[in-house]
Scaffold this motif. Sequence first.
Motif, mmCIF file in Angstrom:
data_model
loop_
_atom_site.group_PDB
_atom_site.id
_atom_site.type_symbol
_atom_site.label_atom_id
_atom_site.label_comp_id
_atom_site.label_asym_id
_atom_site.label_seq_id
_atom_site.Cartn_x
_atom_site.Cartn_y
_atom_site.Cartn_z
ATOM 1 N N ALA A 1 0.842 -1.211 0.000
ATOM 2 C CA ALA A 1 0.000 0.000 0.000
ATOM 3 C C ALA A 1 0.868 1.247 0.000
ATOM 4 O O ALA A 1 0.550 2.240 -0.673
ATOM 5 C CB ALA A 1 -0.937 -0.004 1.201
ATOM 6 N N ALA A 2 1.971 1.206 0.732
ATOM 7 C CA ALA A 2 2.880 2.353 0.781
ATOM 8 C C ALA A 2 3.526 2.608 -0.576
ATOM 9 O O ALA A 2 3.811 3.744 -0.931
ATOM 10 C CB ALA A 2 3.950 2.129 1.849
ATOM 11 N N ARG A 3 3.733 1.551 -1.325
ATOM 12 C CA ARG A 3 4.367 1.675 -2.647
ATOM 13 C C ARG A 3 3.354 1.946 -3.753
ATOM 14 O O ARG A 3 3.732 2.207 -4.893
ATOM 15 C CB ARG A 3 5.123 0.383 -2.962
ATOM 16 N N ARG A 4 2.079 1.891 -3.423
ATOM 17 C CA ARG A 4 1.013 1.962 -4.419
ATOM 18 C C ARG A 4 1.070 3.210 -5.301
ATOM 19 O O ARG A 4 0.714 3.160 -6.471
ATOM 20 C CB ARG A 4 -0.334 1.889 -3.694
ATOM 21 N N GLN A 5 1.516 4.319 -4.779
ATOM 22 C CA GLN A 5 1.567 5.566 -5.555
ATOM 23 C C GLN A 5 2.826 5.694 -6.414
ATOM 24 O O GLN A 5 2.895 6.577 -7.265
ATOM 25 C CB GLN A 5 1.443 6.761 -4.608
ATOM 26 N N SER A 6 3.784 4.821 -6.196
ATOM 27 C CA SER A 6 5.009 4.862 -6.988
ATOM 28 C C SER A 6 4.706 4.520 -8.452
ATOM 29 O O SER A 6 4.103 3.490 -8.736
ATOM 30 C CB SER A 6 6.018 3.857 -6.438
ATOM 31 N N PRO A 7 5.149 5.361 -9.381
ATOM 32 C CA PRO A 7 4.901 5.059 -10.800
ATOM 33 C C PRO A 7 5.503 3.719 -11.233
ATOM 34 O O PRO A 7 4.902 2.998 -12.019
ATOM 35 C CB PRO A 7 5.570 6.220 -11.548
ATOM 36 N N TRP A 8 6.678 3.386 -10.718
ATOM 37 C CA TRP A 8 7.324 2.123 -11.094
ATOM 38 C C TRP A 8 6.547 0.926 -10.565
ATOM 39 O O TRP A 8 6.411 -0.084 -11.257
ATOM 40 C CB TRP A 8 8.768 2.089 -10.599
ATOM 41 N N PHE A 9 6.046 1.032 -9.354
ATOM 42 C CA PHE A 9 5.249 -0.053 -8.782
ATOM 43 C C PHE A 9 3.960 -0.236 -9.583
ATOM 44 O O PHE A 9 3.558 -1.353 -9.888
ATOM 45 C CB PHE A 9 4.950 0.243 -7.307
ATOM 46 N N ARG A 10 3.324 0.862 -9.951
ATOM 47 C CA ARG A 10 2.086 0.796 -10.728
ATOM 48 C C ARG A 10 2.336 0.157 -12.099
ATOM 49 O O ARG A 10 1.524 -0.635 -12.575
ATOM 50 C CB ARG A 10 1.462 2.174 -10.857
ATOM 51 N N ILE A 11 3.468 0.478 -12.713
ATOM 52 C CA ILE A 11 3.804 -0.139 -13.997
ATOM 53 C C ILE A 11 4.017 -1.639 -13.826
ATOM 54 O O ILE A 11 3.507 -2.451 -14.606
ATOM 55 C CB ILE A 11 5.053 0.535 -14.618
ATOM 56 N N LEU A 12 4.768 -2.009 -12.803
ATOM 57 C CA LEU A 12 5.008 -3.428 -12.537
ATOM 58 C C LEU A 12 3.692 -4.185 -12.327
ATOM 59 O O LEU A 12 3.488 -5.260 -12.896
ATOM 60 C CB LEU A 12 5.900 -3.588 -11.303
ATOM 61 N N ILE A 13 2.808 -3.617 -11.549
ATOM 62 C CA ILE A 13 1.528 -4.281 -11.284
ATOM 63 C C ILE A 13 0.703 -4.367 -12.558
ATOM 64 O O ILE A 13 0.080 -5.392 -12.840
ATOM 65 C CB ILE A 13 0.747 -3.551 -10.164
ATOM 66 N N ARG A 14 0.698 -3.322 -13.350
ATOM 67 C CA ARG A 14 -0.065 -3.358 -14.606
ATOM 68 C C ARG A 14 0.481 -4.437 -15.544
ATOM 69 O O ARG A 14 -0.280 -5.068 -16.268
ATOM 70 C CB ARG A 14 -0.061 -1.995 -15.264
ATOM 71 N N LEU A 15 1.789 -4.638 -15.543
ATOM 72 C CA LEU A 15 2.373 -5.691 -16.361
ATOM 73 C C LEU A 15 1.981 -7.077 -15.845
ATOM 74 O O LEU A 15 1.798 -8.006 -16.630
ATOM 75 C CB LEU A 15 3.896 -5.559 -16.403
ATOM 76 N N ARG A 16 1.870 -7.207 -14.524
ATOM 77 C CA ARG A 16 1.512 -8.499 -13.919
ATOM 78 C C ARG A 16 0.005 -8.726 -13.850
ATOM 79 O O ARG A 16 -0.441 -9.830 -13.595
ATOM 80 C CB ARG A 16 2.088 -8.584 -12.500
ATOM 81 N N ARG A 17 -0.798 -7.660 -14.038
ATOM 82 C CA ARG A 17 -2.241 -7.753 -13.854
ATOM 83 C C ARG A 17 -2.906 -8.859 -14.678
ATOM 84 O O ARG A 17 -3.781 -9.555 -14.161
ATOM 85 C CB ARG A 17 -2.921 -6.420 -14.132
ATOM 86 N N PRO A 18 -2.542 -9.061 -15.966
ATOM 87 C CA PRO A 18 -3.219 -10.141 -16.700
ATOM 88 C C PRO A 18 -3.082 -11.495 -16.007
ATOM 89 O O PRO A 18 -4.046 -12.267 -15.948
ATOM 90 C CB PRO A 18 -2.516 -10.144 -18.064
ATOM 91 N N TRP A 19 -1.910 -11.769 -15.462
ATOM 92 C CA TRP A 19 -1.734 -13.032 -14.753
ATOM 93 C C TRP A 19 -2.495 -13.017 -13.431
ATOM 94 O O TRP A 19 -3.194 -13.966 -13.096
ATOM 95 C CB TRP A 19 -0.251 -13.301 -14.485
ATOM 96 N N LEU A 20 -2.355 -11.924 -12.689
ATOM 97 C CA LEU A 20 -3.011 -11.844 -11.380
ATOM 98 C C LEU A 20 -4.529 -11.890 -11.524
ATOM 99 O O LEU A 20 -5.203 -12.637 -10.825
ATOM 100 C CB LEU A 20 -2.593 -10.564 -10.650
#
Length: 129
Positions: free
Chosen positions: A88-107
């Motif tokens: 949650a603390a990292r949620r606003q980080s642009p890099w974290f958001r990019i990483l999650i968006r890349l992993r989202r199809p699998w997740l």
Amino acid sequence: MTLSSEDLQTRLPVWEALAEFWLDTELADFRLAHIARVLAASPYSWPEILAIHDFEVAPAVSANLACIAGEWAGFDRDWLCARCQHCAARRQSPWFRILIRLRRPWLRGYTAPYWPLLKLRVEQLRIQD
């Protein structure tokens, strides 16, 4: 995002419920009903519930399914809280958001069969209250 102690008390049951998707077991209907009750009782909108799953819970616990002997009985509450708080603390980080968006199809792909039914149950429970 830094969460206050009040926010943590509100969010922890949601984290615990959403983490059940990532246990190394079949998700029985009674567990899905429990998840729906917890989410319906929370103050979060459906888009925020999905965001909590995608940006806080899934990154914290999804690796459990890659383990040979993954957790199946439930995640330790303190451990889960610390991991989700970190995400949650990292949620606003642009890099974290990019990483999650890349992993989202699998997740999302892994949990996709549950979302339509879960959303319907949450909406029904909220209407009843």
